[in-house]
Design an enzyme around this catalytic site. Structure first.
Site, PDB file in Angstrom:
ATOM      1  N   HIS A 219       0.820  -1.203   0.000  1.00  0.00           N
ATOM      2  CA  HIS A 219       0.000   0.000   0.000  1.00  0.00           C
ATOM      3  C   HIS A 219       0.858   1.259   0.000  1.00  0.00           C
ATOM      4  O   HIS A 219       0.437   2.297  -0.487  1.00  0.00           O
ATOM      5  CB  HIS A 219      -0.995  -0.035   1.149  1.00  0.00           C
ATOM      6  CG  HIS A 219      -2.116  -0.981   0.855  1.00  0.00           C
ATOM      7  ND1 HIS A 219      -2.461  -2.011   1.666  1.00  0.00           N
ATOM      8  CD2 HIS A 219      -2.916  -1.083  -0.230  1.00  0.00           C
ATOM      9  CE1 HIS A 219      -3.447  -2.695   1.106  1.00  0.00           C
ATOM     10  NE2 HIS A 219      -3.733  -2.148  -0.047  1.00  0.00           N
TER      11      HIS A 219
ATOM     12  N   ARG B 245     -11.710   1.527  -6.595  1.00  0.00           N
ATOM     13  CA  ARG B 245     -11.603   0.565  -5.480  1.00  0.00           C
ATOM     14  C   ARG B 245     -12.555   1.023  -4.365  1.00  0.00           C
ATOM     15  O   ARG B 245     -12.149   1.729  -3.442  1.00  0.00           O
ATOM     16  CB  ARG B 245     -10.164   0.513  -4.970  1.00  0.00           C
ATOM     17  CG  ARG B 245      -9.159  -0.130  -5.925  1.00  0.00           C
ATOM     18  CD  ARG B 245      -7.771  -0.128  -5.312  1.00  0.00           C
ATOM     19  NE  ARG B 245      -6.869  -1.083  -5.922  1.00  0.00           N
ATOM     20  CZ  ARG B 245      -5.843  -0.766  -6.721  1.00  0.00           C
ATOM     21  NH1 ARG B 245      -5.604   0.494  -7.010  1.00  0.00           N
ATOM     22  NH2 ARG B 245      -5.059  -1.709  -7.200  1.00  0.00           N
TER      23      ARG B 245
ATOM     24  N   ARG C 221     -15.720  -1.145  -8.849  1.00  0.00           N
ATOM     25  CA  ARG C 221     -15.523  -2.513  -8.378  1.00  0.00           C
ATOM     26  C   ARG C 221     -16.228  -2.680  -7.035  1.00  0.00           C
ATOM     27  O   ARG C 221     -16.136  -1.799  -6.174  1.00  0.00           O
ATOM     28  CB  ARG C 221     -14.027  -2.794  -8.210  1.00  0.00           C
ATOM     29  CG  ARG C 221     -13.763  -4.229  -7.762  1.00  0.00           C
ATOM     30  CD  ARG C 221     -12.295  -4.523  -7.697  1.00  0.00           C
ATOM     31  NE  ARG C 221     -11.666  -3.873  -6.553  1.00  0.00           N
ATOM     32  CZ  ARG C 221     -10.369  -3.966  -6.282  1.00  0.00           C
ATOM     33  NH1 ARG C 221      -9.565  -4.639  -7.079  1.00  0.00           N
ATOM     34  NH2 ARG C 221      -9.864  -3.355  -5.219  1.00  0.00           N
TER      35      ARG C 221
ATOM     36  N   ASN D 161      -1.869  -7.756  -9.858  1.00  0.00           N
ATOM     37  CA  ASN D 161      -1.310  -7.762  -8.496  1.00  0.00           C
ATOM     38  C   ASN D 161      -1.650  -9.067  -7.799  1.00  0.00           C
ATOM     39  O   ASN D 161      -0.800  -9.703  -7.180  1.00  0.00           O
ATOM     40  CB  ASN D 161      -1.884  -6.608  -7.659  1.00  0.00           C
ATOM     41  CG  ASN D 161      -1.628  -5.256  -8.284  1.00  0.00           C
ATOM     42  OD1 ASN D 161      -0.770  -5.134  -9.134  1.00  0.00           O
ATOM     43  ND2 ASN D 161      -2.388  -4.263  -7.882  1.00  0.00           N
TER      44      ASN D 161
ATOM     45  N   ARG E 137       1.652 -11.231  -1.767  1.00  0.00           N
ATOM     46  CA  ARG E 137       2.057  -9.960  -2.382  1.00  0.00           C
ATOM     47  C   ARG E 137       2.574  -8.945  -1.373  1.00  0.00           C
ATOM     48  O   ARG E 137       3.245  -7.985  -1.735  1.00  0.00           O
ATOM     49  CB  ARG E 137       0.901  -9.356  -3.202  1.00  0.00           C
ATOM     50  CG  ARG E 137      -0.270  -8.907  -2.380  1.00  0.00           C
ATOM     51  CD  ARG E 137      -1.464  -8.586  -3.261  1.00  0.00           C
ATOM     52  NE  ARG E 137      -1.673  -7.164  -3.449  1.00  0.00           N
ATOM     53  CZ  ARG E 137      -2.732  -6.636  -4.030  1.00  0.00           C
ATOM     54  NH1 ARG E 137      -3.684  -7.421  -4.523  1.00  0.00           N
ATOM     55  NH2 ARG E 137      -2.883  -5.348  -4.160  1.00  0.00           N
TER      56      ARG E 137
ATOM     57  N   CYS F  16      -5.538  -3.770 -14.968  1.00  0.00           N
ATOM     58  CA  CYS F  16      -5.522  -2.704 -13.959  1.00  0.00           C
ATOM     59  C   CYS F  16      -4.557  -2.963 -12.811  1.00  0.00           C
ATOM     60  O   CYS F  16      -4.605  -2.275 -11.799  1.00  0.00           O
ATOM     61  CB  CYS F  16      -6.927  -2.460 -13.419  1.00  0.00           C
ATOM     62  SG  CYS F  16      -7.647  -3.914 -12.643  1.00  0.00           S
TER      63      CYS F  16
HETATM   64  C1  PEP Z   1      -5.072  -6.443  -8.743  1.00  0.00           C
HETATM   65  O1  PEP Z   1      -5.185  -7.401  -7.988  1.00  0.00           O
HETATM   66  O2  PEP Z   1      -4.269  -6.410  -9.705  1.00  0.00           O
HETATM   67  C2  PEP Z   1      -5.921  -5.244  -8.562  1.00  0.00           C
HETATM   68  C3  PEP Z   1      -5.944  -4.289  -9.459  1.00  0.00           C
HETATM   69  O3  PEP Z   1      -6.645  -5.111  -7.441  1.00  0.00           O
HETATM   70  P1  PEP Z   1      -6.088  -4.835  -5.941  1.00  0.00           P
HETATM   71  O4  PEP Z   1      -4.661  -4.346  -6.061  1.00  0.00           O
HETATM   72  O5  PEP Z   1      -7.016  -3.819  -5.370  1.00  0.00           O
HETATM   73  O6  PEP Z   1      -6.210  -6.189  -5.300  1.00  0.00           O
HETATM   74 MG    MG Z   2      -6.889  -7.668  -6.742  1.00  0.00          MG
END
Ligand code: PEP
Ligand code: MG
Length: 585
Positions: A197, A304, A340, A462, A473, A510
Site C-alpha cells: 500500500h 476501489r 468494483r 497484483n 504480495r 488494472c
Molecule cells: C489487482 O489485484 O491487480 C488489482 C488491481 O486489485 P487490488 O490491487 O485492489 O487487489
Molecule cells: Mg486484486
C-alpha cells in the site's frame, strides 16, 4: 573531509517512475535504546501519570493528523490511523503498562517498551501477514508514545522542509500518508514491495520511488546531491557535472512531455502506426478525480470502492454510496466509470472485521466470497451502483471471481436489484456492463467460459501474480519470487486477451504493471487494449505508447513469450525500455 566523494551508483527496484535531483534526507525511525531504570516507590504515581499523559498526547496527534488527511481525501491513511487509535484505546495495553510500572518499579519508558516487546514477540511467531502488519502498527504507535514520553516530536515526513530525496530503511503507510509532497522529490528505501500500500500511495501522489537499494546511513554522509531515476532504478550519489547535466536534460524532457501530455485531448495514447490504447485511471477516493482530469485519464478503469469505508465500523448505506457514485460519474463527465464492488479481506480488513482472523486470509473469505455472505450490504452496493448508472456510463466489476458459478451468483444479485428498482420506479441502465476481474488462475483458465456471461474482463495482475506463483504480495521476504515478468504471467495475459478478442469483449489490465513503463510495449504487444493505472503515471505511459509501433511491440511480445525465465524476460523489458528512453521526447 567526507569519505563520500566522487560519483557512486546504486541500483534498486523501480516502483514509481520519474526523475528527481535533490540533496538526501535520511529519515530514521530507528529506536533509541531504552535503558532499564528503576524508580523509587514515591515516584511511581508520577510515572503512571506520565504514561497517561503521553498516551493522551499521542491520541491527540493522531486525531489532528486524521482530520488533516480527511480534508485532503487520503482515505487509506485515515483508515490506518484509525487502527492505531483503536490500539491506543485498548484497555489491555494500558493496564499491562501500568501493571509493569507498579509491579517492577520501572521507568515508564522501560515498562512501556517491555510490554510492546512482549506483544511483538508473541505476534512474530505467527507468520501470517495480518499479524506481521500488526507488529508494524505496534512499532508505529510505540515510537509515537516514546517520543511524547521523551518530549520529542515524532519523526514525520510532514516536517521535511526543503527539497529532498528521502532515504529510509522502510516506509510505513502512515509515513507515506504524511509525506509533504511540496518538498519530497523521491523515496529510496532498503526494503518494500511493488504492490504494497506504500507503493500504491506513492504512485497516487506521483512521487518517484525506488526500493531494495542497499545503502547505509554512512553512504549519505557529506553527499550534497543525489539523482533518482525511477524509470531504471538508478540512484546516483554525488553525480559528476556531466551526469548532472544529462539528468537535468532528461528531467526537463520528462517534465515537458508530462506537461504537454497533461493537456487533455492534445495527444492520443496511440502508437506511431496508429494503434489506439485506452488509458484510464485507478481511483481509491473521490478526491482523486481531479488527478484524472489533470493527467488526462479517459475514464475510471477501476474504482476501489472499499476505500470508502475501510476506516469505518460498518458498511456505508445505499444512499451514502449512491451519492458518492453519482457524484463520481458526474465529475468524470462523459467518460466511463468502472466501480468494483467491495474487495475486503486479505490485507484489507480495516476496522471492519477486527475479529475475523483467518490463517490464510488471502485464500479465505475475501471480496465477493465475503459479500455473497453479507447479502444485504452487497445488494445495497449493487443498487447504489445501478442507480448511479442512470447518470452516466457506469460498469460494475466483481473482484476475485474464481469460476462461472460465482459470476452467476453475483449476476443473480444484480438481477434482483434491477427488479426491485424497477418496482420502485428508480431509474437505472438495464444494460449496465458487468465485468469480471481475472486475478485467480482458475479464472484465466476458464476465461472463455466467463467472457460468454459478462461484458468485459479486467486483469488484476497484483493478485494474479500472488495466486499463480503462490507468493504473498505483501511479504517483503518473498518479494524476490513475486515477479510479474514470470513466463506464466505472459502466457496468462495472452490467453485472457485472446478469449476477449474471440468473444469481441473488451479486456483491460488494472494491476500495478500497467503503470510500469518497462511493461508497456509487452502488454500492448500481447494485445491489451486498455490500461488502468494511478493517474500521475498516465503521461509517462502515454509518452511510451506514442513512441512505440504496434508491429515492434508484437515482435517484442512474441520474443518474450519464447523466453523461459523471469530473469530473461525482465532483462529484455529493461533493455527494450532503455533503448526507447533514448528516443523519448
Ligand atoms: C489487482 O489485484 O491487480 C488489482 C488491481 O486489485 P487490488 O490491487 O485492489 O487487489
Ligand atoms: Mg486484486
Amino acid at each position: 573531509m567526507s569519505k563520500n566523494q566522487g560519483e557512486k551508483i546504486l541500483r534498486g527496484f523501480p516502483i514509481c517512475a520519474g526523475i528527481a535531483i535533490a540533496p538526501p534526507h535520511f529519515f530514521s525511525v530507528v529506536e533509541e535504546d531504552i535503558p532499564e531504570v528503576t524508580v523509587p516507590k514515591e515516584a511511581i504515581e508520577s510515572e503512571v501519570a506520565r504514561y497517561y499523559r503521553a498516551l493522551k498526547n499521542s491520541k491527540k496527534d493522531l486525531v489532528a493528523l486524521q482530520k488533516r488527511l480527511r480534508a485532503e481525501g487520503g482515505k487509506e491513511a485515515v483508515a490506518i490511523l484509525h487502527t492505531h487509535l483503536e490500539m491506543m484505546r485498548d484497555p489491555v495495553m494500558t493496564v499491562d503498562v501500568e501493571k509493569e510500572i507498579r509491579r517492577k518499579s520501572k521507568s515508564t519508558e522501560y515498562a512501556f517498551s517491555t510490554v510492546i516487546g512482549e506483544y511483538e514477540k508473541r505476534f512474530s511467531k505467527i507468520t501470517d501477514t495480518f499479524f506481521q502488519e500488526r507488529i508494524k502498527d505496534f512499532q508505529d504507535i510505540s515510537r509515537r508514545i516514546i517520543c511524547h514520553l521523551r518530549c520529542h516530536r515524532p519523526a514525520s515526513l510532514a516536517n521535511v522542509g526543503s527539497k529532498s530525496i528521502v532515504f529510509a530503511q522502510e516506509l510505513s503507510p502512515s509515513h507515506t500518508a504524511e509525506a509533504n509532497t511540496e518538498c519530497i522529490e523521491a523515496f529510496v528505501t532498503r526494503s518494500g514491495s511493488d504492490t504494497s500500500h506504500v507503493a500504491i500511495m506513492a504512485r497516487a501522489k506521483g512521487i518517484p520511488f525506488i526500493s531494495k537499494v542497499e545503502f547505509s546511513a554512512e553512504d549519505l554522509e557529506g553527499v550534497e546531491c543525489v539523482i533518482v531515476d525511477g524509470r531504471t532504478g538508478d540512484v546516483i550519489f554525488n553525480p559528476q557535472q556531466q551526469t548532472l547535466d544529462h539528468y537535468k536534460k532528461e528531467r526537463k524532457k520528462l517534465r515537458v512531455a508530462t506537461h504537454g501530455l497533461r493537456r487533455k485531448g492534445e495527444f492520443e495514447a496511440q502508437t506511431i502506426d496508429g494503434y489506439k490504447v485506452r488509458l484510464s485511471s485507478n481511483l481509491e477516493s473521490f478526491q482523486e478525480i481531479d488527478l484524472l482530469h489533470q493527467y488526462g485519464g479517459e475514464g475510471v478503469g477501476l474504482f476501489r470502492s472499499e476505500y470508502l469505508f475501510l476506516a469505518r465500523d460498518a458498511f456505508p448505506s445505499e444512499e451514502e454510496q449512491f451519492a458518492v457514485y453519482k457524484a463520481l460519474v458526474e465529475k468524470v463527465h462523459g467518460y466511463p466509470v468502472v466501480i468494483r464492488t467491495f474487495d475486503i479481506g486479505g490485507d484489507k480488513l480495516g476496522n471492519f472485521y477486527p475479529s475475523r482472523y483467518e490463517k490464510n486470509p488471502y485464500l479465505g473469505c475475501r471480496a465477493i466470497r465475503l459479500m455473497l455472505k453479507e447479502s444485504t450490504a452487497f445488494k445495497a452496493q449493487i443498487r447504489a451502483i445501478l442507480r448511479a448508472s442512470a447518470f452516466g456510463e457506469v460498469g460494475i466489476l466483481f473482484p476475485m471471481i474464481s469460476g462461472i458459478e460465482e459470476l452467476r451468483a453475483v449476476k443473480a444479485v444484480v438481477l434482483e436489484a434491477q427488479k426491485e428498482l424497477t418496482k420502485q420506479a428508480e431509474p437505472f441502465n438495464p444494460n449496465m456492463p458487468v465485468g469480471c476481474m481475472i486475478e485467480i488462475p482458475s479464472a484465466v483458465m476458464t476465461a472463455d467460459i466467463l467472457v460468454r456471461e459478462c461484458d468485459f474482463l479486467s486483469i488484476g495482475t497484483n493478485d494474479l501474480v500472488q495466486y499463480a506463483l503462490a507468493v504473498d504480495r505483501g511479504n517483503p521476504e518473498m518479494s524476490y519470487l513475486y515477479n510479474p515478468a514470470h513466463p506464466c504471467m505472459l502466457r496468462m495475459i495472452k490467453m485472457v486477451v485472446q478469449e476477449g478478442m474471440r468473444a469481441k469483449k473488451p479486456v483491460s489490465l488494472c494491476g500495478e504493471i500497467a503503470a510500469d513503463p518497462h511493461f508497456t510495449a509487452l502488454l500492448i504487444g500481447l494485445g491489451v487494449q486498455e490500461l488502468s493505472l494511478a493517474s500521475p503515471a498516465l503521461p509517462i505511459i502515454k509518452n511510451v505508447i506514442r513512441h512505440l509501433s504496434i508491429v515492434g511491440a508484437t515482435e517484442l511480445a512474441d520474443y518474450a513469450l519464447s523466453l523461459t525465465t523471469s530473469e530473461d524476460v525482465a532483462a529484455l523489458l529493461k533493455k527494450n525500455y532503455e533503448q526507447l528512453c533514448k528516443h523519448l521526447a
